[in-house]
Design a protein around this motif. Sequence first.
Motif, mmCIF file in Angstrom:
data_model
loop_
_atom_site.group_PDB
_atom_site.id
_atom_site.type_symbol
_atom_site.label_atom_id
_atom_site.label_comp_id
_atom_site.label_asym_id
_atom_site.label_seq_id
_atom_site.Cartn_x
_atom_site.Cartn_y
_atom_site.Cartn_z
ATOM 1 N N TYR A 1 0.801 -1.150 0.041
ATOM 2 C CA TYR A 1 -0.125 0.059 -0.113
ATOM 3 C C TYR A 1 0.717 1.198 0.017
ATOM 4 O O TYR A 1 1.716 1.490 0.764
ATOM 5 C CB TYR A 1 -0.958 -0.103 1.186
ATOM 6 N N ARG A 2 0.861 2.208 -1.040
ATOM 7 C CA ARG A 2 1.690 3.245 -1.089
ATOM 8 C C ARG A 2 0.838 4.475 -1.403
ATOM 9 O O ARG A 2 -0.211 4.650 -1.973
ATOM 10 C CB ARG A 2 2.633 3.138 -2.298
ATOM 11 N N TYR A 3 0.881 5.627 -0.382
ATOM 12 C CA TYR A 3 0.142 6.542 -0.099
ATOM 13 C C TYR A 3 1.106 7.635 0.358
ATOM 14 O O TYR A 3 2.043 7.608 1.205
ATOM 15 C CB TYR A 3 -1.065 6.369 0.342
ATOM 16 N N TYR B 1 7.120 -0.958 1.166
ATOM 17 C CA TYR B 1 6.823 -2.329 0.768
ATOM 18 C C TYR B 1 6.393 -3.082 1.880
ATOM 19 O O TYR B 1 6.639 -4.274 2.249
ATOM 20 C CB TYR B 1 8.385 -2.810 0.848
ATOM 21 N N LYS B 2 5.187 -2.418 2.297
ATOM 22 C CA LYS B 2 4.413 -3.207 3.519
ATOM 23 C C LYS B 2 2.972 -3.474 2.884
ATOM 24 O O LYS B 2 2.200 -2.668 2.583
ATOM 25 C CB LYS B 2 4.475 -2.188 4.677
ATOM 26 N N ASP B 3 2.569 -4.657 3.392
ATOM 27 C CA ASP B 3 1.199 -4.929 3.333
ATOM 28 C C ASP B 3 0.257 -4.380 4.421
ATOM 29 O O ASP B 3 0.816 -4.882 5.430
ATOM 30 C CB ASP B 3 0.951 -6.476 3.176
ATOM 31 N N ALA B 4 -0.256 -3.545 4.368
ATOM 32 C CA ALA B 4 -1.072 -2.560 5.528
ATOM 33 C C ALA B 4 -2.528 -2.158 5.380
ATOM 34 O O ALA B 4 -2.706 -1.090 5.068
ATOM 35 C CB ALA B 4 -0.167 -1.507 5.791
ATOM 36 N N VAL C 1 -2.481 1.071 -4.545
ATOM 37 C CA VAL C 1 -2.873 0.076 -3.738
ATOM 38 C C VAL C 1 -2.914 -1.294 -4.595
ATOM 39 O O VAL C 1 -3.033 -1.232 -5.826
ATOM 40 C CB VAL C 1 -4.149 0.184 -2.956
ATOM 41 N N PRO C 2 -2.815 -2.409 -3.892
ATOM 42 C CA PRO C 2 -2.371 -3.648 -4.826
ATOM 43 C C PRO C 2 -3.658 -4.368 -5.266
ATOM 44 O O PRO C 2 -3.765 -5.219 -5.697
ATOM 45 C CB PRO C 2 -1.727 -4.547 -3.334
ATOM 46 N N THR C 3 -4.768 -3.719 -4.644
ATOM 47 C CA THR C 3 -6.137 -4.309 -5.316
ATOM 48 C C THR C 3 -6.784 -3.707 -6.511
ATOM 49 O O THR C 3 -6.391 -2.487 -7.001
ATOM 50 C CB THR C 3 -7.107 -4.148 -4.281
ATOM 51 N N PRO C 4 -7.546 -4.383 -7.288
ATOM 52 C CA PRO C 4 -8.156 -3.847 -8.535
ATOM 53 C C PRO C 4 -8.654 -2.412 -8.236
ATOM 54 O O PRO C 4 -8.549 -1.530 -9.040
ATOM 55 C CB PRO C 4 -9.137 -4.626 -8.901
#
Length: 574
Positions: free
Chosen positions: A417-419, A440-443, A466-469
């Motif tokens: 998650y990048r923000y 580099y963290k799943d948060a 973010v890593p989701t669609p």
Amino acid sequence: MRYLLLFIAFLGCVFFARAQDMHADTYCNPLNIDYTYMIYNSDKDISYRSGADPAVVEFRGIYYMFVTRSMGYWYSRDLMNWHFIHPEKWYFQGSNAPAAFNYKDSVLYVTGDPSGNMSILYTDDPMKGDWKAVPAILNDLQDPALFIDDDGQAYVFWGSSNVYPIRGQKLNKDKRFLPEGEIVPLFGIDMTKHGWERFGENHTDTVLGGYIEGPWLTKHNGKYYMQYAAPGTEFNVYADGVYIADSPLGPYTYAPNNPISYKPGGFMNGAGHGSTVIGPGGNYWHFASMSLSYNVNWERRLCMFPTFFDPEGLMYVDTNFGDYPHYAPDAPGKHGQFTGWMLLSYNKPVRSSSFAENYKAENVTDENVKTFWLASGNNDAQTLDIDLEAPATIYAVQVNYFDYKTNLYGRTEGLYYRYMVEGSLDGTNWFTLADRSKGYKDAPNDYVQLDTPQRARYIRYRNVKVPTPYLAISDLRVFGLGEGKKPQTVKNFRVIRQPDRRDAMLAWDEQPNCQGYNIRWGIAPDKLYSSWMVYGDNALFLKSLTVGQTYYFAIEAFNENGLSPLSKPVKVEE
């Protein structure tokens, strides 16, 4: 060479992920871990994360957390920063309501096969996860608990039913953990006396019987505290109670201050089916399940609360302001105390760069985990702007992402998650509050305590990726202290116990200049161990009392600036 470069890149990601474990003095529920995506409803194409039924134990100075259907487990050195372990051997479908026990720092035992028929696993190296199984099979167990007493006698406890009680049996540790002796019924659900054991949201289901499940045994000062969950994991009132005995197989006595772990109000609800562990400084902590229950009923998160034993030997869990920032387990002299940082963002005006399908921006400030903002894209053009309506000192932010048509299943790696979160006093000149732009963290429930508190009126979330669609956020929560006045003491607080003595009607005069109210109650004026946060109302119908028990109630109002004085406790006869 190609594989070497990939391996080096992987190590780099791990390094940066660990580097983001910056030491913080505080934490905020729900816990921010890399929850596994469930496969329960993959046949219906429903994707969601979940974490529930945490079994937390300490082994050789490291804490291990086993969680339902997670395809592995986590470890931590401080109960704050959790890292996932892919064990060499594990349950193919993940464990279910797992049990764990540390035997004298020599062997760690675990069990929890989803079938209910299970061996006890053991290892002396849980970091590696080379689990072995004893050859004996225990049959027809759901929600097992393991316990080995100081004399070496082993026990298994189990139960998950709205009919059958929690049960226990001795095991012969020296003979492959074979059962010995009779199965002993310990206690069952008793909804006619225990209001909090009734099924449904706010205990309002009058048709179905509540479930009793998830036993966990803690020994303290020679007493045995058998914790258990009720009435159902999908409800805001999911909680843990406790019975107390002089020996592991009882007889057990119901604790008068039940439920001991209860969080029915606030942003995220529920505090049931958990475990209790001695943490840093020799202090007790209770881990439990919280209900999200939007995509499916079994969509859950994890929480932890400071836990105590009072001078009379009553166990209680402090869930007061339980999803606001609290001091970390290793913060000296604090033992998880509430920081006093208030929610600055509640119902404040918010604008977004876009929205889709009527999931609008105002959902991120409503303190409701089941509503969310959905952006029209997942890119660095997406923003949220909150006007706090007055300058305040910002101490922390929490970004709670939402699983909207995520199309992910099972244990998925490489989710980042990048923000960025920025602040401003004038809405024109911006400065950084939290920078996760290269993380580099799943948060999924990212909580960031600022290194240095900052004064701001405007808050901006800037998405990177973010890593989701889809980019979806349930709540962007901003914590700190405003510069205005605290509320005054609540007036005309009254409690009327109903003919059904499990119920009470609470009401009070609406208090100006406040966000909400915090009800506190217990079995004595100095034992107000339970609490319920109420937003936007000046009444509460409470259905969680025990028949035949006298109670004391008090109330406090809160806003961005702090708490009012607590009212004088009101006595309510049994």
